[in-house]
Design a protein around this motif. Structure first.
Motif, PDB file in Angstrom:
ATOM      1  N   ASP A 150     -29.449  91.451 -39.937  1.00 29.68           N
ATOM      2  CA  ASP A 150     -30.185  90.885 -38.801  1.00 29.68           C
ATOM      3  C   ASP A 150     -30.779  89.528 -39.194  1.00 29.68           C
ATOM      4  OD1 ASP A 150     -29.506  93.172 -37.358  1.00 29.68           O
ATOM      5  OD2 ASP A 150     -31.285  94.245 -38.027  1.00 29.68           O
ATOM      6  N   GLY A 151     -30.006  88.772 -39.941  1.00 31.52           N
ATOM      7  CA  GLY A 151     -30.375  87.405 -40.295  1.00 31.52           C
ATOM      8  C   GLY A 151     -31.224  87.252 -41.537  1.00 31.52           C
ATOM      9  N   ARG A 152     -31.657  88.377 -42.145  1.00 25.55           N
ATOM     10  CA  ARG A 152     -32.528  88.281 -43.322  1.00 25.55           C
ATOM     11  C   ARG A 152     -31.755  88.653 -44.577  1.00 25.55           C
ATOM     12  NH1 ARG A 152     -38.195  89.555 -41.696  1.00 25.55           N
ATOM     13  NH2 ARG A 152     -38.469  90.646 -43.667  1.00 25.55           N
ATOM     14  N   SER A 201     -27.735  84.266 -50.060  1.00 29.24           N
ATOM     15  CA  SER A 201     -29.163  84.122 -50.307  1.00 29.24           C
ATOM     16  C   SER A 201     -29.634  82.740 -49.859  1.00 29.24           C
ATOM     17  CB  SER A 201     -29.450  84.334 -51.803  1.00 29.24           C
ATOM     18  OG  SER A 201     -30.822  84.312 -52.068  1.00 29.24           O
ATOM     19  N   ALA A 202     -28.832  81.730 -50.164  1.00 27.18           N
ATOM     20  CA  ALA A 202     -29.191  80.366 -49.759  1.00 27.18           C
ATOM     21  C   ALA A 202     -29.205  80.242 -48.241  1.00 27.18           C
ATOM     22  CB  ALA A 202     -28.205  79.361 -50.369  1.00 27.18           C
ATOM     23  N   ALA A 203     -28.280  80.943 -47.567  1.00 28.60           N
ATOM     24  CA  ALA A 203     -28.274  80.922 -46.105  1.00 28.60           C
ATOM     25  C   ALA A 203     -29.566  81.535 -45.579  1.00 28.60           C
ATOM     26  CB  ALA A 203     -27.054  81.678 -45.568  1.00 28.60           C
ATOM     27  N   GLY A 204     -30.005  82.614 -46.230  1.00 33.32           N
ATOM     28  CA  GLY A 204     -31.279  83.229 -45.849  1.00 33.32           C
ATOM     29  C   GLY A 204     -32.440  82.286 -46.102  1.00 33.32           C
ATOM     30  N   LEU A 205     -32.386  81.622 -47.247  1.00 31.17           N
ATOM     31  CA  LEU A 205     -33.450  80.673 -47.611  1.00 31.17           C
ATOM     32  C   LEU A 205     -33.555  79.543 -46.589  1.00 31.17           C
ATOM     33  CD1 LEU A 205     -34.826  79.321 -50.660  1.00 31.17           C
ATOM     34  CD2 LEU A 205     -33.126  77.736 -49.820  1.00 31.17           C
ATOM     35  N   VAL A 206     -32.424  79.004 -46.191  1.00 30.61           N
ATOM     36  CA  VAL A 206     -32.437  77.910 -45.215  1.00 30.61           C
ATOM     37  C   VAL A 206     -33.035  78.412 -43.899  1.00 30.61           C
ATOM     38  CG1 VAL A 206     -30.983  76.347 -43.860  1.00 30.61           C
ATOM     39  CG2 VAL A 206     -30.500  76.697 -46.304  1.00 30.61           C
ATOM     40  N   ALA A 207     -32.635  79.619 -43.490  1.00 30.98           N
ATOM     41  CA  ALA A 207     -33.136  80.168 -42.228  1.00 30.98           C
ATOM     42  C   ALA A 207     -34.650  80.411 -42.289  1.00 30.98           C
ATOM     43  CB  ALA A 207     -32.411  81.466 -41.904  1.00 30.98           C
ATOM     44  N   GLU A 208     -35.131  80.814 -43.464  1.00 31.42           N
ATOM     45  CA  GLU A 208     -36.572  81.079 -43.611  1.00 31.42           C
ATOM     46  C   GLU A 208     -37.392  79.799 -43.479  1.00 31.42           C
ATOM     47  OE1 GLU A 208     -36.478  82.844 -47.493  1.00 31.42           O
ATOM     48  OE2 GLU A 208     -35.390  84.591 -46.757  1.00 31.42           O
ATOM     49  N   GLY A 209     -36.820  78.693 -43.916  1.00 31.66           N
ATOM     50  CA  GLY A 209     -37.494  77.409 -43.772  1.00 31.66           C
ATOM     51  C   GLY A 209     -38.725  77.244 -44.641  1.00 31.66           C
ATOM     52  N   ARG A 210     -38.777  77.941 -45.752  1.00 33.96           N
ATOM     53  CA  ARG A 210     -39.970  77.886 -46.612  1.00 33.96           C
ATOM     54  C   ARG A 210     -39.798  76.966 -47.815  1.00 33.96           C
ATOM     55  NH1 ARG A 210     -44.786  79.942 -44.612  1.00 33.96           N
ATOM     56  NH2 ARG A 210     -44.098  81.034 -42.753  1.00 33.96           N
ATOM     57  N   ALA A 211     -38.587  76.564 -48.095  1.00 34.67           N
ATOM     58  CA  ALA A 211     -38.347  75.743 -49.282  1.00 34.67           C
ATOM     59  C   ALA A 211     -38.357  74.269 -48.886  1.00 34.67           C
ATOM     60  CB  ALA A 211     -37.023  76.115 -49.921  1.00 34.67           C
ATOM     61  N   ARG A 212     -39.330  73.552 -49.415  1.00 26.54           N
ATOM     62  CA  ARG A 212     -39.447  72.138 -49.052  1.00 26.54           C
ATOM     63  C   ARG A 212     -39.106  71.194 -50.193  1.00 26.54           C
ATOM     64  NH1 ARG A 212     -44.891  74.398 -46.897  1.00 26.54           N
ATOM     65  NH2 ARG A 212     -44.340  75.423 -48.839  1.00 26.54           N
ATOM     66  N   ASP A 213     -39.042  71.700 -51.409  1.00 25.14           N
ATOM     67  CA  ASP A 213     -38.661  70.826 -52.524  1.00 25.14           C
ATOM     68  C   ASP A 213     -37.844  71.641 -53.532  1.00 25.14           C
ATOM     69  OD1 ASP A 213     -40.415  72.322 -54.135  1.00 25.14           O
ATOM     70  OD2 ASP A 213     -42.071  70.922 -53.826  1.00 25.14           O
ATOM     71  N   ALA A 214     -37.391  70.963 -54.565  1.00 24.27           N
ATOM     72  CA  ALA A 214     -36.504  71.616 -55.526  1.00 24.27           C
ATOM     73  C   ALA A 214     -37.188  72.796 -56.206  1.00 24.27           C
ATOM     74  CB  ALA A 214     -36.021  70.607 -56.562  1.00 24.27           C
ATOM     75  N   ASP A 215     -38.486  72.649 -56.518  1.00 19.66           N
ATOM     76  CA  ASP A 215     -39.191  73.760 -57.167  1.00 19.66           C
ATOM     77  C   ASP A 215     -39.222  74.993 -56.269  1.00 19.66           C
ATOM     78  OD1 ASP A 215     -39.756  72.657 -59.583  1.00 19.66           O
ATOM     79  OD2 ASP A 215     -41.815  72.074 -59.109  1.00 19.66           O
ATOM     80  N   GLU A 216     -39.405  74.756 -54.985  1.00 21.03           N
ATOM     81  CA  GLU A 216     -39.453  75.899 -54.066  1.00 21.03           C
ATOM     82  C   GLU A 216     -38.067  76.526 -53.907  1.00 21.03           C
ATOM     83  OE1 GLU A 216     -43.475  75.010 -51.546  1.00 21.03           O
ATOM     84  OE2 GLU A 216     -41.657  74.052 -50.828  1.00 21.03           O
ATOM     85  N   ILE A 217     -37.038  75.710 -53.941  1.00 21.57           N
ATOM     86  CA  ILE A 217     -35.685  76.277 -53.925  1.00 21.57           C
ATOM     87  C   ILE A 217     -35.476  77.127 -55.176  1.00 21.57           C
ATOM     88  CG2 ILE A 217     -33.210  75.751 -54.038  1.00 21.57           C
ATOM     89  CD1 ILE A 217     -33.794  73.211 -52.396  1.00 21.57           C
ATOM     90  N   ARG A 218     -35.862  76.576 -56.325  1.00 24.51           N
ATOM     91  CA  ARG A 218     -35.690  77.321 -57.583  1.00 24.51           C
ATOM     92  C   ARG A 218     -36.394  78.675 -57.510  1.00 24.51           C
ATOM     93  NH1 ARG A 218     -37.258  72.137 -59.956  1.00 24.51           N
ATOM     94  NH2 ARG A 218     -35.335  71.103 -60.561  1.00 24.51           N
ATOM     95  N   GLU A 219     -37.647  78.646 -57.070  1.00 28.76           N
ATOM     96  CA  GLU A 219     -38.420  79.882 -57.023  1.00 28.76           C
ATOM     97  C   GLU A 219     -37.797  80.871 -56.037  1.00 28.76           C
ATOM     98  OE1 GLU A 219     -40.654  81.346 -58.615  1.00 28.76           O
ATOM     99  OE2 GLU A 219     -41.330  82.901 -57.217  1.00 28.76           O
TER     100      GLU A 219
END
Lengths: 734, 161, 338
Positions: free
Chosen positions: B61-63, B117-135
């Motif tokens: 369901d998108g998550r 996982s990256a598709a989920g991350l993009v949809a969540e919209g919580r990663a704004r910089d490289a450190d947040e992507i890494r985490e």
């Protein structure tokens, strides 16, 4: 003619991998496929007194439970169980062979059922009683029982005396823990029964022909009865060099039941396979005040199993790196009740050079010399063990380029002298070295008149990029666009290749392809020259090249005919050539790759939390076939080095002889957040002596030196020298 | 325990990559095993089977979730997106293309999970910089060590979406 | 994994009835820990009662200005909920310090409270473990105990509770709402988990047949001066060696109220009212924080490998309180420790 070789070409198998189309060993379907689940021993040594499978057999859907008491015949001679990379000395482990328990986690039964979950459930219903025997799994308590093994380096001079008289001396033990490869793919085999006694075995392996020969010898099969295929391998790093338990078990079950069988090990069960052995490295360096060495001694004491002597070259790397008139090296083994260790990325060097490079850093501190300067003062232009020059060695350039990119000249030498707020900053460096090996590999090229070529070879691509470099070399040699090249690998029925390991496959496979392409060129040249009114009439064959789909005069490319025309006139639809690579016999030079690694760590002064914020790895490894995948290989190796320095350790409770972190939550490998900037520099290293293309291989060199550079950086940051790896924060707080 | 019976199969419906799939599963079957062994969607990988590696990541369901710790029977009626269904009709999803462009994999085994996982991350919209992507990508282990390239690939896909 | 039956509860009362009908049954919501343990044969429920579809997913404001969080709210939804981000950022931060994005999407709030220890002996069914098999002994006591407890241990167990979320909930004074055969009850989060004593097989005071329905947060969220600091063996996706939840109410540099809880050091989130009381009215200085840390760690004892945790915890407490004081809470993404 190098449209592809040396360029950042994207992986030709990339699309298959990003879409999920790439199939790995445990993913091949078969009619009526059965699923096996392994039952393991829970003691470290003894014998199975009673193995009761009756309850398991009552579970609906269970087909059979194979044990040492209930199985088809297996070969009974050690020789039959020795695969091409088995240790010379010893008796290889034989799954389900007899009642002996040799290590904790040893497979003792295979439950075969119609589906995997049922097999897993029934496996919990197999009852085992043991007669336990006294066992030992602790190297440090058994250190006194270490026995010396033959090792290649002869002593030079009198190292003991030189050490005694050295102006500056450093001597210490460095302890490198056991580590497990933990490739992301679980070890898996799908053995497909053909209905007539033959099997197609999809196996997770680094060498399909090694597995094929092994299975034939263990099960008494003819070569045409077993075919081993492994098109994609989800990482291996050495763990797939030898045939693993699951391939024996799946094959055994398929032959017993005359059905197709898949066996997938659990992550925990993979800790019963090989591992990088715990090694105590004792390094002693004696130097003159000017930083030149008088003596080097290096003694390694490593774990092996009771039944096989596994040893690699931990010591002796100083022979390649540092000039010293006196040296002595020794390697000792302690036999314990564990599975046999195995090769793991840069076996021997990853550990041995780590110790050497930490010791060199300690010597630099004692001499008050910059660590790079110390290495330059000790620089050796020869491999001292045989007194040989190198085919090429641009290590000086690695130091220079790496230091420049890193900003090494801005380093303040005193420990604890650089900081960033609450963090201590440490800059450390180390040298890396590995061998540039090449092995017999054959490749077959089938060129069709439409300008497509299929290149095939039994070599594996374990993520290393073999598919892609083979295509690049073929495309350049045949003068075709890479899209016109298809590559088939990792099928035992294809032209010969050894296991993919030791960093030898790039050079070896590339030259096999080059050789086959050369034969195709000659044949096309003959056809082209023989055409009526050929523009190539009178041109010598050596002066003819393949370019842009045509056969052309090298010096005047306007004089050409298309491949299609040449083949039509030759009245052939396809040209097929198979060639074993040829390398000049040359014992007059040493062949090595080198690197200089620079690392920055930031260590929270109060809490001991370590972050590796930057790594620069400058690598000299001949010509780089593919700068994109090559860079990735080095980057990945640096990540391995970070894990080795800070995270990875297989922990055993010696009271039970049992690994207690047999998973990937508590066996820590680096995660994305642990990795920041990694800068890979390929130093130009022309080498026309080593092989035609000047290739050396990149699989191992990237990890060597990294753990030491990080450990040295931690020392520089904190003033604390941690000699027992991994460097966890508790060791900094002590 | 003497009871050896296999529990009854339970009929469920899943919408997998837009397609309704009816199947009967024993309660102990995970979504991961249902996808791989029953639906022959082997793009979703099993790397640890314990939620420790992220190779089994799919979108429910998108998550993004770990399909190895999800019982199929509990997801009756759910919409599942696997690597095979991330892009439509033979095209590549921008993340898939970015992973190829940045060489964000070697062996490829963790890759479907990384991309889902990256598709989920993009949809969540919580990663704004490289450190947040890494985490936020740290639940996906890559033993080949492609992390910097994975971060670069995700940055590329995010910047173009 | 054992052979279990599956039932889907239609409502909370149904779940309670199903639990009562089968003493070997267990509730399942996100399943992130239970399925893991079932695959290890550590948990062998006769029946799983699926509560994942029960209507316990609301985050509602309570009349007194607090929040009531349904037990089935996924961890990630809670961490990113606007009311949590604004009013209880300590809780948001602690949740984001735990597990992975995928696991947080799956795991429920109630399930997070129920997660079991990561002690490797508990996980390995071939070794003695009082928590898994009461009466067999504790292998960690004289074994590999680097990750184990330093506070509140007993002679039968030195396991730790692995939750990050619970540490923040303990500091915030959360309540746990429970429904069971004999009705509803509410207990403090700090009374929800228990110390091992001589019954380490019991992680919590949840009665058999009971179900967590909600977590309640009191009005005061300490949204200005707080921090959650987690120290572990790699920079993400690992369990805490030590974690600290700290929250302060400051008037100038003077401490009004202080909240302090430790994770990774005990069988439950470790909170000491005495340590917090000692801070009240004091200046927010490292010295005072050090004294509070000493009080919090009073009675800490080490086994052979975990002695470092005592000093680490002390330093981490001071540091986290300093972060809270300066309103520079630890980022869970940017790894430099402020």
């Amino acid at each position: 003619m190098n449209a592809y070789v040396g360029t950042p070409t994207s992986r030709i198998d990339g699309r298959a991998k990003v879409t999920g189309a790439a199939k790995y060993a445990g993913e091949f379907a078969a009619d009526g496929l059965l699923h096996g689940f392994v039952v393991e021993a829970t003691i470290a040594r003894g014998r199975i007194a009673r193995l009761d499978t009756s309850e398991a057999l009552k579970v609906k859907g269970v087909i059979d439970v194979l044990t040492h008491e209930h199985r088809p015949p297996l070969a009974d001679k050690d020789e039959a169980w020795k695969d091409e990379v088995a240790p010379e000395k010893g008796s290889p482990f034989r799954p389900l062979y007899d009642d002996r328990i040799k290590f904790n986690g040893q497979p003792i039964a295979l439950v075969v059922a119609e589906d995997w979950e049922t097999a897993r459930f029934a496996a919990t219903r197999v009852r085992v009683e043991y007669e336990q025997e006294a066992f030992a799994t602790d190297l440090e308590s058994e250190r006194g029982k270490a026995a010396e093994v033959d090792q290649p380096h002869k002593p030079r001079g009198d190292a003991a005396a030189a050490l005694t008289h050295a102006a500056i001396r450093h001597e210490a033990d460095y302890v490198l823990p056991s580590e497990h490869h933990n490739p992301m793919e679980l070890y898996a085999t799908t053995a497909v029964w053909d209905g007539n006694g033959g099997l197609t075995v999809y196996d997770k392996t680094q060498g399909v022909q090694n597995v094929q020969k092994f299975l034939c010898s263990v099960f008494g099969k003819k070569p045409d009865e077993i075919r081993v295929i492994s098109p994609y391998v989800g990482g291996a790093f050495g763990s797939g060099l030898r045939p693993q338990h699951q391939v024996v078990l799946a094959t055994l079950a398929a032959l017993a039941l005359k059905r197709s069988v898949r066996v997938v090990l659990t992550r925990q069960q993979m800790y019963g396979l090989g591992f990088r052995p715990l090694t105590i490295e004792r390094v002693a360096l004696g130097a003159k005040p000017d930083g030149t060495l008088d003596a080097v001694t290096h003694e390694a004491i490593a774990v092996t199993s009771r039944f096989e002597d596994f040893s690699r070259n931990d010591t002796g790397w100083a022979e390649q790196l540092y000039k010293s008139p006196n040296s002595r090296y020794s390697h000792k083994l302690v036999r314990l009740d564990v599975s046999t260790p195995s090769d793991m990325r840069a076996p021997g060097a990853a550990t041995g050079v780590c110790a050497l490079e930490c010791a060199m850093d300690e010597l630099a501190v004692a001499l008050k010399l910059d660590p790079v300067e110390l290495r330059l003062r000790c620089y050796s232009d020869r491999d001292q063990s045989e007194g040989l020059p190198y085919t090429s060695k641009q290590l000086r350039e690695c130091y220079a380029r790496g230091a420049e990119a890193f900003g090494w000249s801005r380093r303040s030498p005193a420990p604890r002298s650089m900081r960033d707020g609450k963090e201590l900053v440490g800059w450390g460096m180390a040298t890396g070295v590995w061998e540039a090996l090449q092995m017999p590999v054959a490749a077959r090229i089938v060129l069709t008149a439409n300008g497509h070529a299929e290149v095939s070879c039994a070599a594996s691509d374990i993520g290393t990029g073999t598919y892609t470099i083979v295509a690049q070399v073929a495309a350049d040699a045949l003068g075709l666009p890479i899209e016109n090249i298809s590559v088939r690998l990792a099928d035992s029925s294809l032209p010969q290749a050894p296991v993919e390991g030791g960093s030898w496959m790039a050079a070896s496979s590339a030259h096999a392809v080059l050789g086959a392409a050369e034969e195709i060129r000659r044949e096309l040249a003959r056809y082209a020259k023989a055409m009526p009114a050929s523009p190539l009439a009178g041109v010598d064959v050596p002066d003819i090249i393949l370019l842009d789909g045509a056969v052309a005069k090298a010096a005047d490319r306007s004089r050409s005919v298309s491949i299609a025309d040449a083949m039509r006139h030759g009245q052939v639809e396809r040209i097929e050539k198979e060639k074993l690579n040829e390398f000049p016999e040359d014992k007059s030079h040493a062949r090595n790759t080198h690197s200089a690694v620079f690392a920055e760590v930031k260590v929270d002064e109060e809490l001991g939390v370590i972050r590796v914020t930057r790594v620069v790895s400058a690598v000299a490894a001949g010509r780089i076939l593919n700068t994109k995948t090559g860079r990735s290989q080095i980057m990945g190796s640096v990540v391995w080095g970070i894990g080795m320095a800070l995270h990875e350790e297989t922990v055993t409770d010696h009271r039970f002889g049992r690994i207690m972190n047999a998973n990937i939550a508590e066996y820590h490998i680096p995660v994305n957040a642990d990795v920041r900037d990694i800068d890979v520099i390929f130093v130009d290293e022309p080498d026309d002596r080593i092989n035609q293309l000047g290739i050396k291989g990149l699989g191992e060199i990237g990890i060597v030196g990294v753990p030491a550079a990080i450990a040295n950086a931690v020392y520089h940051a904190t003033g604390k020298r941690i000699r027992r790896f991994p460097i966890t924060l508790d060791k900094l707080l002590e | 325990m003497a009871d050896m019976t296999i529990p009854e199969r339970i009929p469920i419906n899943l919408v997998v990559n837009g397609e309704r799939r009816a199947l009967e599963v024993v309660p102990w079957t995970t979504l991961l095993d249902a996808l791989r062994d029953r639906l022959e969607l082997t793009g979703t990988k099993k790397g640890c089977d314990h939620g420790q590696c992220g190779a089994c990541t799919v979108l429910i369901d998108g998550r993004r979730v770990n399909s190895c710790l999800t019982l199929a029977v509990m997801k009756d009626g759910a919409e599942i997106t696997t690597i095979e269904g991330l892009a439509g009709d033979g095209a590549l999803h921008p993340l898939q293309q970015a992973f190829i462009d940045h060489d964000a994999f070697q062996c490829g085994y963790c890759t479907p999970g990384q991309i889902c996982s990256a598709a989920g991350l993009v949809a969540e919209g919580r990663a704004r910089d490289a450190d947040e992507i890494r985490e936020l990508m740290s639940g996906n282990l890559c033993r080949c060590g492609a992390y910097p390239n994975i971060v670069a690939a995700i940055e590329q896909a995010m910047s173009r979406s | 994994m054992n052979n279990f039956q599956y039932s889907r509860a239609s409502d909370v009362a149904d779940a309670i009835r199903l639990l009562a009908a089968d003493p070997g049954a267990k509730l399942i919501a996100g399943g992130t820990n239970l399925i893991d343990l079932m695959k290890e044969n550590v948990e062998r429920p006769s029946r799983l009662i699926d509560i994942s579809r029960l209507p316990l997913r609301e985050v509602e404001e309570t009349p007194d200005g607090g929040l009531r969080i349904g037990a089935l709210v996924p961890n990630s939804d809670l961490a990113y909920h606007p009311l949590i981000e604004q009013r209880y950022p300590l809780l948001a931060s602690a949740i984001l310090a735990g597990a992975s994005a995928q696991l947080r999407n799956m795991a429920s709030v109630g399930g997070n409270l129920m997660q079991r220890t990561r002690c490797s002996y508990f996980y390995d069914t071939t070794t003695p473990c009082n928590k898994r098999s009461p009466g067999t002994g504790c292998s960690a006591m004289d074994g590999l105990n680097r990750n184990h407890a330093i506070l509140g241990t007993s002679n039968s167990c030195i396991a730790t509770n692995p939750s990050d979320m619970s540490v923040a909930l303990a500091a915030l004074g959360a309540l746990v709402h429970i429904a069971g055969p004999s009705g509803l009850r509410t207990i403090a989060l700090t009374d929800f988990h228990r110390l091992p004593e001589d019954k380490p097989h019991l992680d919590t005071n949840l009665g058999s047949g009971e179900i967590i329905t909600a977590i309640e947060l009191p009005p005061h969220g300490f949204a200005r001066n707080y921090s959650y600091l987690k120290i572990r063996d790699r920079l993400s996706y690992a369990f805490a060696l030590v974690s600290v939840a700290a929250a302060l109410e400051l008037e100038g540099n003077a401490i009004g109220e202080a909240r302090l809880a430790l994770g990774g050091v005990a069988h439950k989130p470790w909170r000491s009212l005495g340590a917090e009381a000692a801070l009240r009215g004091q200046a927010a200085t490292p010295d005072h924080f050090g004294r509070a840390a000493d009080l919090l760690l009073q009675g800490a004892t080490a086994r052979s490998h975990n002695g470092f945790k005592i000093e680490l915890a002390r330093r981490a407490v001071v540091r986290t309180l300093m972060q809270a004081t300066s309103a520079t809470p630890q980022s869970q993404a940017h790894k430099k420790i402020a």
